[in-house]
Enzyme design. Structure first.
Site, PDB file in Angstrom:
ATOM      1  N   GLY B 258       0.747  -1.242   0.193  1.00 32.56           N
ATOM      2  CA  GLY B 258      -0.186   0.102   0.182  1.00 32.56           C
ATOM      3  C   GLY B 258       0.902   1.112  -0.020  1.00 32.56           C
ATOM      4  CG  HIS B 259      -1.331   4.979   0.425  1.00 32.07           C
ATOM      5  ND1 HIS B 259      -2.303   4.105   0.461  1.00 32.07           N
ATOM      6  CD2 HIS B 259      -1.556   5.715   1.637  1.00 32.07           C
ATOM      7  CE1 HIS B 259      -3.273   4.318   1.713  1.00 32.07           C
ATOM      8  NE2 HIS B 259      -2.760   5.354   2.339  1.00 32.07           N
TER       9      HIS B 259
END
Lengths: 376, 376, 376
Positions: B258-259
């Site tokens: 994920g980010h």
């Protein structure tokens, strides 16, 4: 394309009643059906929808009174899902891939392409590839050097078939799937922490810094006849031997099959299943969505695992599994029930302790029997 | 390509015995080996297979009596998997990507392509991209504006490198992986239900209808040297800062990062691992297949998590984890054992209750001690 | 592109203090900010980073003393994540897709392309496709026959939009996602083992060898306005009816949505979520990463499920779920606590047994009360 009720009944090997000449151009759920569609109402629960829709003909359950439903024709089936298979095949026009080779396709001159193959735009086919007759290959597909595909393959957009992969007849590969990616196999100079805890089940002597050295995958992937691979799934090649998928096995979307894995015949691997390296899966195994299988273990023939089951150890043939770690389905259901009953058990034990303590208190002074005080 | 036993031994830094001039063209499992292949039998359990195969030479475990196995030459190794790394590298011809730039590749004139790079068909390289020397970029790859790749990159078919992504040397990116997709980050006008239950661990005051407003990802992805990303994996860019992957880290297929996530050096993320936004993963962390890591938590250096482990809270360095929620591996194994023992515990408590009740009944009338009747 | 503090404040509907004429070209975390960037420090914990960075202006929490931090200007916000949405939109230049149609794009003459659309290299658009105005379609995308896309669509590299898929306005589709793959639906001639154990919860009469017959997907996928689908995700088409995704729903990377699934409005499906065939998901449902939903069940409006939750049975509206099988979050947390307390419970019961046995021993000979000896 229109098709008569009689033709559909023949395709389904089922019985038509009423007017067999009514023609339809598609199938629909009962409530949404138009007059040129055949309604699919293989269960009495759909009868009400028929009244709302406009179908003149329907596929119905055995014994249905189709005249009372206002229909002009009906096809009566005993096993609805099986009828769906025939019906859906009859009405599926398939993807539009123009016959012949699209001028933008790049096909190595050494590749052998079977008669009647349709190859779409921006396809890249490498050196020494063999493709069987009537293959349909959609746009943006790559088939790398020395791969071979049997007759009647259907390879959809963006799928990647790796070098030397061997695939049987009637293969269906959905969009962006990857067959024959490199295996995930690394080694450290010295024994790694992972190797250590596999021996000790969790204990580690000391932690050493060390890098991962790549083991290249020299093996390929060998796939039997009538296999289907879903969108975005990845099947890794073997390290030395092949990763194998048996005939008739169907693989759903986003499934990961690791290097050296052997999957048997007629298995179903549902969405997001993951099978780690060198695991062996028997014939007719069904793994529900998001199941996981550890590396190097064996899952016997006819095992069925419910969604989300994680199989860490060998599973005998025919076992029905559920949970993480996987146990027999009934054991898992019982265990969950037991866990839900724990609050009452805690209360009962606390009460027993208090009662027994009072019993002890009533006994003579100097009673050698006692209960340790709870340190909590 | 043929190679002599002496050359292989030298590549493996190992000892050859017998006739070092025998030449082979590949490696094989013992039972399938032909006379022009070297058999890989690094464990005594493979000895039987050697008898069935036709290999003249083999890689064997230290101390193996190769003459008794009918071989003409042998290479003896102490650590078989390490030998496999060298052997497989020696025999892997690598993917066939023609040197130079394929005429169908679309390369922005502002891109800087290093010497000796091979760029395949239908590749798209955007404005301001920098690609190091000797890069091999297979068909259908896209590398978006301002991305940079170090020397000796290998980018396989259909991989997507997003804009401004920065990647070190010797990067390997497998088919259809996506580096630098947008982060999954949304916000509601008012406090959302998700924010509320994170505070209350499950309790919700009331449920409000509201839509999601997108937070764009302005950050990029920064990847160190010697990183590998598997087929179909997705690494999201950061919101403001970069998502980072440390040097030497290897990522398997269908992994989601994920980010804002920071992954340290020399980690292994196995198939289908998912790491939620803003989590931090230390160095040399090994996450087995299908592990999950919650957002915003920290997983310390040298943590090893078994397959399917879900890490919801910070994990200290060196911890060996298993289960969902993740606990120490030995705690998890103990907990599973305890759950299996529950049926007997229930029986024992029921019996104790009955015995104690009988004891109480034997006491004097007016006994103030009693056991509450089970309401079930 | 530079933008003034006053402009940013106006975009955020927030209050600027200090010099509103300072211009910046981007945003940064406080410690890394340069003088031409606005620092994002919406929480006091970032104050320290500001001192290390070089920003002249910052976005700060309500009430922050920006002058004391050495800043020349500040924008004060009450709800930081909401401010981030506006800020990130203001600073995101978006992907570089040249206006007009790239000459290598293959667009069927029957396709209708809205005004202002930008179509990248190697895109393939099929017969009868409708694309709304201002669509941006990056390289290597395929949009198959009869699909329709509303205004302002952004379709990123390698995404596959299947035939007859209908999508609303402002759709964002990330790299290599697949919308409208075939459903995973098979049937056996006779009742299969899977059908049998669904009835019996685990018991099987006998195991029969049989193959899988394919049910083709005749339905499509219908997607509302303002939907986003992450990189590598796959959404299958329905068997007869459509698979539907409600307006405002956001789907993360590597998510699998099975055939016939109905997802409501304004849902969030986080990374690697899997939803099996024919499940129905209400409005505003949030499923954390790696959640799974079984086929044919219903998940009510406003359900929130923590990461890794596996939902096997219908979930009522508003329920907050955790675990596998999914139960109320507080029940799950309590269950985990109870499992951790089991070792003590086992010890307490063992002690009670021993104490009660001693009590019995003290009773008269011929005591009819006794405890069964542990067979272990």
């Amino acid at each position: 394309m229109s098709i008569s009720i009689a033709q559909i009944a023949a395709a389904l090997n089922a019985r038509a009643e009423g007017n067999p000449e009514i023609r339809v151009i598609g199938a629909s759920e009962p409530a949404q059906a138009g007059p040129d569609q055949i309604a699919l109402a293989m269960d009495p629960k759909y009868a009400e929808g028929l009244a709302r829709g406009k179908a003149r003909a329907a596929v119905l359950w055995e014994g249905a009174d189709w005249r009372a439903m206002g229909l002009e024709a009906a096809i009566l089936v005993a096993r609805p899902r099986l009828a769906m298979a025939g019906l859906s095949r009859a009405f599926d026009p398939g993807p539009e891939i123009a016959p012949g080779r699209h001028p933008t396709a790049i096909i190595d001159p050494s590749a052998s392409i079977g008669e009647g193959a349709a190859i779409g735009p921006f396809v890249v086919i490498g050196r020494g590839v063999t493709i069987g007759p009537r293959a349909r290959i959609a746009s943006h597909v790559t088939i790398a050097e020395e791969a071979s595909l049997g007759a009647d393959a259907l390879i959809l957009q963006g799928a990647r078939i790796g070098h030397h992969v061997q695939i049987g007849e009637r293969f269906i590969c959905h969009q962006n799937a990857v067959i024959g990616a490199d295996g995930f196999s690394f080694v450290t100079e010295e024994t790694s922490g992972v190797e250590e805890i596999r021996q000790t089940l969790g204990a580690r002597e000391d932690v050493r810094a060390q890098g991962w050295i790549r083991i290249h995958s020299l093996g390929n992937v060998v796939i039997g006849d009538d296999v289907e691979v879903g969108a975005g799934s990845t099947l890794d090649r073997g390290t030395v031997r092949a990763t194998t998928i048996g005939a008739g096995t169907k693989i759903d979307n986003l499934v990961h099959v690791g290097h050296n894995v052997q999957v048997g015949r007629d298995c179903l691997l549902c969405g997001q299943v993951g099978i780690a390296g060198s695991a062996r899966i028997g014939d007719r195994v069904v793994l529900g969505g998001q199941c996981g299988v550890s590396d190097n273990i064996f899952v016997g023939d006819d095992v069925i695992a419910g969604g989300g089951t994680k199989i860490y150890t060998n599973a005998p043939a025919g076992r029905v599994l559920l949970g993480s770690p996987a146990v027999r389905m009934e054991t898992q259901i019982e265990a969950q029930k037991n866990i839900r009953r724990l609050p009452r058990l805690f209360a009962q034990v606390a009460e027993l302790r208090s009662v027994v303590e009072q019993l002890l208190d009533k006994g003579a002074a100097g009673n050698p029997v006692n209960i340790r005080k709870d340190e909590e």
